[in-house]
Every structure is written in C-alpha cells, then in structure tokens.
Design a protein around this motif. Structure first.
Motif, PDB file in Angstrom:
ATOM      1  N   ASN A   8     -10.676   6.787  -5.036  1.00  9.84           N
ATOM      2  CA  ASN A   8     -11.303   7.334  -3.828  1.00  9.84           C
ATOM      3  C   ASN A   8     -12.596   8.070  -4.159  1.00  9.84           C
ATOM      4  O   ASN A   8     -13.581   7.975  -3.426  1.00  9.84           O
ATOM      5  N   TRP A   9     -12.593   8.795  -5.242  1.00 14.72           N
ATOM      6  CA  TRP A   9     -13.780   9.533  -5.652  1.00 14.72           C
ATOM      7  C   TRP A   9     -14.919   8.565  -5.982  1.00 14.72           C
ATOM      8  O   TRP A   9     -16.040   8.722  -5.492  1.00 14.72           O
ATOM      9  N   LEU A  11      -2.481   0.749  -9.997  1.00 13.62           N
ATOM     10  CA  LEU A  11      -3.652   1.044  -9.160  1.00 13.62           C
ATOM     11  C   LEU A  11      -3.340   2.120  -8.122  1.00 13.62           C
ATOM     12  O   LEU A  11      -4.174   2.993  -7.864  1.00 13.62           O
ATOM     13  N   ASN A  12      -2.148   2.076  -7.537  1.00 12.29           N
ATOM     14  CA  ASN A  12      -1.749   3.132  -6.597  1.00 12.29           C
ATOM     15  C   ASN A  12      -1.738   4.491  -7.291  1.00 12.29           C
ATOM     16  O   ASN A  12      -2.124   5.499  -6.702  1.00 12.29           O
ATOM     17  N   ALA A  13      -1.289   4.521  -8.544  1.00 10.54           N
ATOM     18  CA  ALA A  13      -1.251   5.776  -9.301  1.00 10.54           C
ATOM     19  C   ALA A  13      -2.659   6.314  -9.553  1.00 10.54           C
ATOM     20  O   ALA A  13      -2.837   7.513  -9.757  1.00 10.54           O
ATOM     21  N   TRP A  40      -4.887   2.549  -1.443  1.00 10.46           N
ATOM     22  CA  TRP A  40      -6.343   2.454  -1.527  1.00 10.46           C
ATOM     23  C   TRP A  40      -6.971   2.192  -0.173  1.00 10.46           C
ATOM     24  O   TRP A  40      -8.093   2.600   0.091  1.00 10.46           O
ATOM     25  N   ASP A  41      -6.279   1.462   0.687  1.00 13.76           N
ATOM     26  CA  ASP A  41      -6.860   1.086   1.976  1.00 13.76           C
ATOM     27  C   ASP A  41      -5.725   0.729   2.926  1.00 13.76           C
ATOM     28  O   ASP A  41      -4.846  -0.059   2.565  1.00 13.76           O
ATOM     29  N   SER A  70      -1.944  -4.813   2.634  1.00  9.52           N
ATOM     30  CA  SER A  70      -0.492  -4.943   2.769  1.00  9.52           C
ATOM     31  C   SER A  70       0.087  -4.885   1.367  1.00  9.52           C
ATOM     32  O   SER A  70      -0.619  -5.135   0.391  1.00  9.52           O
ATOM     33  N   GLU A  71       1.370  -4.597   1.279  1.00 12.61           N
ATOM     34  CA  GLU A  71       1.988  -4.525  -0.046  1.00 12.61           C
ATOM     35  C   GLU A  71       1.774  -5.842  -0.800  1.00 12.61           C
ATOM     36  O   GLU A  71       1.402  -5.838  -1.968  1.00 12.61           O
TER      37      GLU A  71
END
Length: 180
Positions: A93-94, A85-87, A145-146, A150-151
């Motif tokens: 964001n778009w 998801l981080n990738a 993402w936000d 937290s991790e």
C-alpha cells in the motif's frame, strides 16, 4: 472458439475499448490546472488518480504471465504466494500510493495518455492470444491488496479487473470548481 468463449472475449474487448475512450475523454477534458489540482480523493491530485488508473491496466500486464503459468499448475499451487502477498499488504500500500504520487508529478498529461495506451494495447494482444481452454485458468490473489480482487481469479476475471479499477477511480476526479 465456442460461442461462450467468443462472447467473453468480445465483452472484455468492449470494456477495454470503452475504458480507453473514456480515459482519453477525461484526460482531454482536464485543463493543466485541473490535472495538477486536488482530486476528490483527499490524498491525491487528479494527475495522480489518472496515473493510478493507468497502473490498473499496467498491473494486469504484469499479472498475466503469472496467472497464465499458475493456470497450468494445480489450482492450489498459487495459494501460498497469495498468502505471502497478503502478508505484505502494508508495504504494498505504501509503495502503491508513493508510485502514483511520483507518476502524477513526473508524467505530463500526454505521457500518462501514452502509457495508458501502451498498457491497453498490450492487454488487447494478450486477450487475443488466449486459447479457448485457458480462459478458466487462474490463480489465487492477495485480496487485501484490492477489493476488486477475488480469492481465486480466472484469466477472464483478471481482464475485467482494470475496468473495475478504472471505474472506481473515475468517480474521484475533480473538475473546475470542485478541484481545490
């Protein structure tokens, strides 16, 4: 339920209730013109901000089943999912911005309030459904993402998230002469 867990549950319910009250006070304080006007966030109208605040409550309803399930598995089992998801942060964001813009244009003030309430009441049911031993279960999250993620977030932290998100965007609403 032990006292500590009951206090956590009570605090979350108080926070969610206060956010719902504030959301409707805010919504009722905006004229139709204010709702459609530019917010203090350069890219969004007040209506789009309110739709995005609502999305913060909606997303926890979506994340809850995943966090609940991953909370039953070994802690590291969701790490790869969070990495993936981080990738995908740029497309997220778009779509996130596009979603708020579309909702802000499509939803009336009443509809945004109704959707907020549906998400809010659903969260209250989820809070009430948790068993004492489940509050500390959780999963890894995409921290890109936000900044409120937290991790690793427990279910307890997950239920605090929509309130933090709400409070952040609350400062971006423009009223009357502040609205452009």
């Amino acid at each position: 339920m032990d006292n500590a867990q009951q206090e956590i549950k009570t605090q979350i319910i108080i926070e969610l209730n206060a956010s719902q009250t504030k959301f409707h006070e805010l919504l009722n304080s905006l004229s139709e013109e204010d709702f459609q006007s530019q917010s203090l966030n350069p890219g969004w109208t007040n209506g789009e901000i309110l739709a995005h605040m609502t999305f913060g409550f909606m997303i926890v309803n979506v994340l809850f089943p995943m966090a609940w399930l991953w909370g039953k598995l070994p802690k590291s089992s969701s790490k790869l999912f969070a990495w993936l998801l981080n990738a995908l942060t740029t497309p997220f964001n778009w779509f996130n911005a596009l979603g708020a813009r579309m909702q802000g244009k499509i939803f009336t003030r009443k509809r945004v309030g109704d959707i907020f309430d549906l998400a809010y009441f659903s969260l209250l049911k989820k809070v009430d459904s948790l068993k004492e031993h489940e509050w500390k279960n959780g999963m890894y999250y995409p921290v890109k993402w936000d900044f409120n993620f937290s991790e690793f977030m427990t279910l307890e932290k997950l239920f605090h998230y929509p309130v933090l998100h709400f409070k952040f965007y609350l400062t971006q609403i423009a009223y009357g002469k502040d609205a452009k």
